[in-house]
Design an enzyme around this catalytic site. Structure first.
Site, PDB file in Angstrom:
ATOM      1  N   CYS A   1       0.857  -1.182   0.000  1.00  0.00           N
ATOM      2  CA  CYS A   1       0.000   0.000   0.000  1.00  0.00           C
ATOM      3  C   CYS A   1       0.893   1.232   0.000  1.00  0.00           C
ATOM      4  CB  CYS A   1      -0.898  -0.012   1.238  1.00  0.00           C
ATOM      5  SG  CYS A   1      -2.006   1.401   1.331  1.00  0.00           S
TER       6      CYS A   1
ATOM      7  N   HIS B   1      -8.817  -3.734  -2.802  1.00  0.00           N
ATOM      8  CA  HIS B   1      -7.933  -2.911  -1.966  1.00  0.00           C
ATOM      9  C   HIS B   1      -8.423  -1.462  -1.920  1.00  0.00           C
ATOM     10  CE1 HIS B   1      -3.774  -1.866  -0.441  1.00  0.00           C
ATOM     11  NE2 HIS B   1      -4.190  -0.686  -0.872  1.00  0.00           N
ATOM     12  N   GLU B   2      -8.724  -0.908  -3.090  1.00  0.00           N
ATOM     13  CA  GLU B   2      -9.133   0.499  -3.144  1.00  0.00           C
ATOM     14  C   GLU B   2     -10.518   0.701  -2.534  1.00  0.00           C
ATOM     15  OE1 GLU B   2      -6.729   2.455  -3.649  1.00  0.00           O
ATOM     16  OE2 GLU B   2      -5.450   0.885  -4.472  1.00  0.00           O
TER      17      GLU B   2
ATOM     18  N   HIS C   1     -10.135   1.020   1.117  1.00  0.00           N
ATOM     19  CA  HIS C   1      -9.719   2.377   1.511  1.00  0.00           C
ATOM     20  C   HIS C   1     -10.935   3.289   1.695  1.00  0.00           C
ATOM     21  CE1 HIS C   1      -5.388   2.651   1.651  1.00  0.00           C
ATOM     22  NE2 HIS C   1      -5.261   2.060   0.475  1.00  0.00           N
TER      23      HIS C   1
END
Length: 164
Positions: free
Chosen positions: A88, A130-131, A134
């Site tokens: 990351c 992953h995004e 976030h």
């Protein structure tokens, strides 16, 4: 071209769930342009708006030479498993085997408010998951378990942190 600085672990914006985008205007188009410029830096697979200090549900991706973005993403059809190393930008110099779905569908909108659906496998599936994490205030290290999690937390203590 505007490459925005990446917020580092410890910055509260990374742990705060993002607000949905409700208007598709010039400000959203400027944000998307900045996200896409920022993700084009070599070695980057994705950048979420919180990573550049903006608490809205938008991210960009750069996988296999394809750069794109998604606003207000919703993930579905998660299938299979992969356990490759993940890193990351907000946690520099760390990488750990992280379980993710091998394939996923992400639905949302483009910068003009038009519906978009992306089907991803492998690295693209990993980037989409992953995004989206976030945008929910989660970091990939939150998904780790057992010895891997203990090692990640030890190494986290050595990282530079955002100043409060």
């Amino acid at each position: 071209m505007t490459v925005r600085p990446i917020r580092l672990y410890g910055d509260p914006v990374l742990r705060t769930p993002s607000e949905a985008v409700t208007g598709f205007d010039a400000a959203v188009r400027e944000l998307v342009a900045d996200l896409e410029d920022t993700v084009r830096v070599p070695g980057r697979a994705g950048v979420a708006a919180p990573q550049i200090g903006v608490g809205v549900r938008a991210f960009s991706y750069n996988v296999d030479g394809v750069v794109g973005h998604l606003i207000n993403p919703v993930l579905s059809d998660l299938d299979g498993e992969q356990d490759d190393e993940e890193g990351c930008l907000s946690l520099p110099d760390l990488g750990f085997a992280t379980p993710r779905a091998m394939s996923v569908t992400a639905s949302g909108f483009d910068q003009d408010g038009k519906p978009v659906t992306i089907h991803g496998t492998g690295l693209l599936a990993r980037a989409l998951q992953h995004e989206t994490d976030h945008l929910d205030g989660r970091l990939y290290i939150d998904t780790l378990t057992g010895d891997t999690r203990r090692q990640a937390l030890r190494e986290l203590r050595r990282l530079p942190r955002a100043s409060a």
